[in-house]
Design a protein around this motif. Sequence first.
Motif, PDB file in Angstrom:
ATOM      1  N   ILE A   1      -8.551   7.908 -19.088  1.00 46.05           N
ATOM      2  CA  ILE A   1      -9.284   7.410 -20.253  1.00 46.05           C
ATOM      3  C   ILE A   1      -8.831   8.149 -21.501  1.00 46.05           C
ATOM      4  O   ILE A   1      -8.755   9.379 -21.506  1.00 46.05           O
ATOM      5  N   SER A   2      -8.547   7.375 -22.567  1.00 43.68           N
ATOM      6  CA  SER A   2      -8.196   7.961 -23.857  1.00 43.68           C
ATOM      7  C   SER A   2      -8.751   7.064 -24.967  1.00 43.68           C
ATOM      8  O   SER A   2      -9.133   5.926 -24.705  1.00 43.68           O
ATOM      9  N   PRO A   3      -8.743   7.557 -26.204  1.00 46.98           N
ATOM     10  CA  PRO A   3      -9.204   6.727 -27.324  1.00 46.98           C
ATOM     11  C   PRO A   3      -8.174   5.682 -27.774  1.00 46.98           C
ATOM     12  O   PRO A   3      -8.437   4.926 -28.707  1.00 46.98           O
ATOM     13  N   ASP A   4      -7.033   5.613 -27.132  1.00 47.36           N
ATOM     14  CA  ASP A   4      -5.961   4.699 -27.533  1.00 47.36           C
ATOM     15  C   ASP A   4      -6.342   3.237 -27.346  1.00 47.36           C
ATOM     16  O   ASP A   4      -7.165   2.894 -26.505  1.00 47.36           O
ATOM     17  N   SER A   5      -5.669   2.370 -28.104  1.00 52.12           N
ATOM     18  CA  SER A   5      -5.870   0.928 -27.984  1.00 52.12           C
ATOM     19  C   SER A   5      -5.259   0.413 -26.678  1.00 52.12           C
ATOM     20  O   SER A   5      -4.375   1.051 -26.094  1.00 52.12           O
ATOM     21  N   GLU A   6      -5.701  -0.764 -26.258  1.00 50.90           N
ATOM     22  CA  GLU A   6      -5.127  -1.401 -25.063  1.00 50.90           C
ATOM     23  C   GLU A   6      -3.619  -1.581 -25.224  1.00 50.90           C
ATOM     24  O   GLU A   6      -2.865  -1.391 -24.266  1.00 50.90           O
ATOM     25  N   THR A   7      -3.175  -1.978 -26.409  1.00 48.31           N
ATOM     26  CA  THR A   7      -1.754  -2.208 -26.656  1.00 48.31           C
ATOM     27  C   THR A   7      -0.949  -0.934 -26.443  1.00 48.31           C
ATOM     28  O   THR A   7       0.093  -0.955 -25.777  1.00 48.31           O
ATOM     29  N   LYS A   8      -1.431   0.170 -26.984  1.00 49.39           N
ATOM     30  CA  LYS A   8      -0.719   1.442 -26.817  1.00 49.39           C
ATOM     31  C   LYS A   8      -0.729   1.866 -25.348  1.00 49.39           C
ATOM     32  O   LYS A   8       0.282   2.345 -24.824  1.00 49.39           O
ATOM     33  N   LEU A   9      -1.861   1.666 -24.676  1.00 49.68           N
ATOM     34  CA  LEU A   9      -1.948   2.022 -23.257  1.00 49.68           C
ATOM     35  C   LEU A   9      -1.006   1.174 -22.410  1.00 49.68           C
ATOM     36  O   LEU A   9      -0.371   1.678 -21.480  1.00 49.68           O
ATOM     37  N   ARG A  10      -0.916  -0.115 -22.726  1.00 53.00           N
ATOM     38  CA  ARG A  10      -0.018  -1.012 -21.985  1.00 53.00           C
ATOM     39  C   ARG A  10       1.429  -0.546 -22.125  1.00 53.00           C
ATOM     40  O   ARG A  10       2.169  -0.446 -21.148  1.00 53.00           O
ATOM     41  N   SER A  11       1.830  -0.226 -23.340  1.00 53.49           N
ATOM     42  CA  SER A  11       3.193   0.245 -23.592  1.00 53.49           C
ATOM     43  C   SER A  11       3.465   1.548 -22.846  1.00 53.49           C
ATOM     44  O   SER A  11       4.511   1.714 -22.207  1.00 53.49           O
ATOM     45  N   PHE A  12       2.525   2.470 -22.910  1.00 56.36           N
ATOM     46  CA  PHE A  12       2.649   3.765 -22.228  1.00 56.36           C
ATOM     47  C   PHE A  12       2.736   3.562 -20.715  1.00 56.36           C
ATOM     48  O   PHE A  12       3.609   4.137 -20.047  1.00 56.36           O
ATOM     49  N   SER A  13       1.869   2.719 -20.177  1.00 54.35           N
ATOM     50  CA  SER A  13       1.839   2.461 -18.746  1.00 54.35           C
ATOM     51  C   SER A  13       3.157   1.848 -18.261  1.00 54.35           C
ATOM     52  O   SER A  13       3.713   2.257 -17.236  1.00 54.35           O
ATOM     53  N   GLU A  14       3.666   0.885 -19.027  1.00 50.00           N
ATOM     54  CA  GLU A  14       4.928   0.244 -18.655  1.00 50.00           C
ATOM     55  C   GLU A  14       6.095   1.216 -18.753  1.00 50.00           C
ATOM     56  O   GLU A  14       6.930   1.277 -17.847  1.00 50.00           O
ATOM     57  N   LYS A  15       6.161   1.967 -19.843  1.00 43.15           N
ATOM     58  CA  LYS A  15       7.280   2.890 -20.051  1.00 43.15           C
ATOM     59  C   LYS A  15       7.347   3.954 -18.967  1.00 43.15           C
ATOM     60  O   LYS A  15       8.427   4.327 -18.497  1.00 43.15           O
ATOM     61  N   GLU A  16       6.178   4.459 -18.544  1.00 45.85           N
ATOM     62  CA  GLU A  16       6.138   5.549 -17.568  1.00 45.85           C
ATOM     63  C   GLU A  16       5.899   5.072 -16.138  1.00 45.85           C
ATOM     64  O   GLU A  16       5.723   5.890 -15.232  1.00 45.85           O
TER      65      GLU A  16
ATOM     66  N   TYR B   1      -7.626  12.173 -21.552  1.00 49.60           N
ATOM     67  CA  TYR B   1      -6.464  12.749 -22.228  1.00 49.60           C
ATOM     68  C   TYR B   1      -6.460  12.290 -23.678  1.00 49.60           C
ATOM     69  O   TYR B   1      -6.901  11.185 -23.995  1.00 49.60           O
ATOM     70  N   PRO B   2      -5.967  13.135 -24.595  1.00 46.52           N
ATOM     71  CA  PRO B   2      -6.083  12.841 -26.025  1.00 46.52           C
ATOM     72  C   PRO B   2      -5.295  11.646 -26.546  1.00 46.52           C
ATOM     73  O   PRO B   2      -5.831  10.853 -27.322  1.00 46.52           O
ATOM     74  N   ALA B   3      -4.030  11.490 -26.157  1.00 48.73           N
ATOM     75  CA  ALA B   3      -3.224  10.429 -26.768  1.00 48.73           C
ATOM     76  C   ALA B   3      -2.037  10.053 -25.891  1.00 48.73           C
ATOM     77  O   ALA B   3      -1.230  10.909 -25.529  1.00 48.73           O
ATOM     78  N   ALA B   4      -1.933   8.780 -25.590  1.00 46.16           N
ATOM     79  CA  ALA B   4      -0.819   8.265 -24.787  1.00 46.16           C
ATOM     80  C   ALA B   4       0.508   8.539 -25.482  1.00 46.16           C
ATOM     81  O   ALA B   4       0.590   8.552 -26.704  1.00 46.16           O
ATOM     82  N   ALA B   5       1.512   8.761 -24.672  1.00 48.74           N
ATOM     83  CA  ALA B   5       2.907   8.907 -25.122  1.00 48.74           C
ATOM     84  C   ALA B   5       3.172  10.192 -25.906  1.00 48.74           C
ATOM     85  O   ALA B   5       4.212  10.314 -26.537  1.00 48.74           O
ATOM     86  N   THR B   6       2.261  11.151 -25.852  1.00 47.89           N
ATOM     87  CA  THR B   6       2.544  12.476 -26.411  1.00 47.89           C
ATOM     88  C   THR B   6       3.067  13.338 -25.264  1.00 47.89           C
ATOM     89  O   THR B   6       2.851  13.017 -24.092  1.00 47.89           O
TER      90      THR B   6
ATOM     91  N   THR C   1       1.902  12.665 -21.440  1.00 49.91           N
ATOM     92  CA  THR C   1       2.910  12.034 -20.594  1.00 49.91           C
ATOM     93  C   THR C   1       3.146  12.876 -19.343  1.00 49.91           C
ATOM     94  O   THR C   1       3.200  12.343 -18.226  1.00 49.91           O
ATOM     95  N   THR C   2       3.235  14.187 -19.514  1.00 55.00           N
ATOM     96  CA  THR C   2       3.400  15.092 -18.363  1.00 55.00           C
ATOM     97  C   THR C   2       2.258  14.913 -17.378  1.00 55.00           C
ATOM     98  O   THR C   2       2.474  14.764 -16.171  1.00 55.00           O
ATOM     99  N   GLU C   3       1.028  14.910 -17.890  1.00 58.88           N
ATOM    100  CA  GLU C   3      -0.142  14.795 -17.022  1.00 58.88           C
ATOM    101  C   GLU C   3      -0.192  13.430 -16.332  1.00 58.88           C
ATOM    102  O   GLU C   3      -0.427  13.344 -15.123  1.00 58.88           O
ATOM    103  N   ALA C   4       0.043  12.353 -17.076  1.00 60.39           N
ATOM    104  CA  ALA C   4       0.005  11.007 -16.497  1.00 60.39           C
ATOM    105  C   ALA C   4       1.067  10.842 -15.406  1.00 60.39           C
ATOM    106  O   ALA C   4       0.791  10.284 -14.336  1.00 60.39           O
TER     107      ALA C   4
END
Length: 156
Positions: free
Chosen positions: A71-86, A39-44, A48-51
């Motif tokens: 898998i996305s090109p995002d950083s671990e930090t952004k992925l962690r935030s996205f994973s926790e939020k969703e 997927y292209p970018a976390a938290a878009t 978000t719909t797909e995840a």
Amino acid sequence: MSKRLQTGDRAPDFRLSSADGSDVSLSDFAGENVVVYFYPAAATPGCTTEACDFRDNLASLGAAGYRVLGISPDSETKLRSFSEKESLTFPLLSDPDHAVAEAYGAWGEKKNYGKTYEGLIRSTVVIDGSGQVSLAQYNVRATGHVAKLRRDLGIS
């Protein structure tokens, strides 16, 4: 554009950092069926719909013997935030140099609003327990993709 994988191809192995900071390799799942979605970018909105769709269908996918990796090109930090939020309960992996996306044919030319550029192509590759591609889908839509994937895999 990178070569797209097809049914019967050997899935390229990889080792990437996950949202929780651990390293995850495809070979960690030897003997298991794995759904790898790019997927292209976390938290878009679309990602978000797909995840969340994968999250909401994780039990039925798991019961049918499938593990899910995003898998996305995002950083671990952004992925962690996205994973926790969703409240995502499957691994999200960081591919910042898009080497894995390229190996899987999920990186290439895109067009958006008349502009052409290189980027991540929303894609899903299903890998069987022997490491062979059993299904490869490219340019998938975020909305309704998991339902279609379940139908294609024969999961009710």
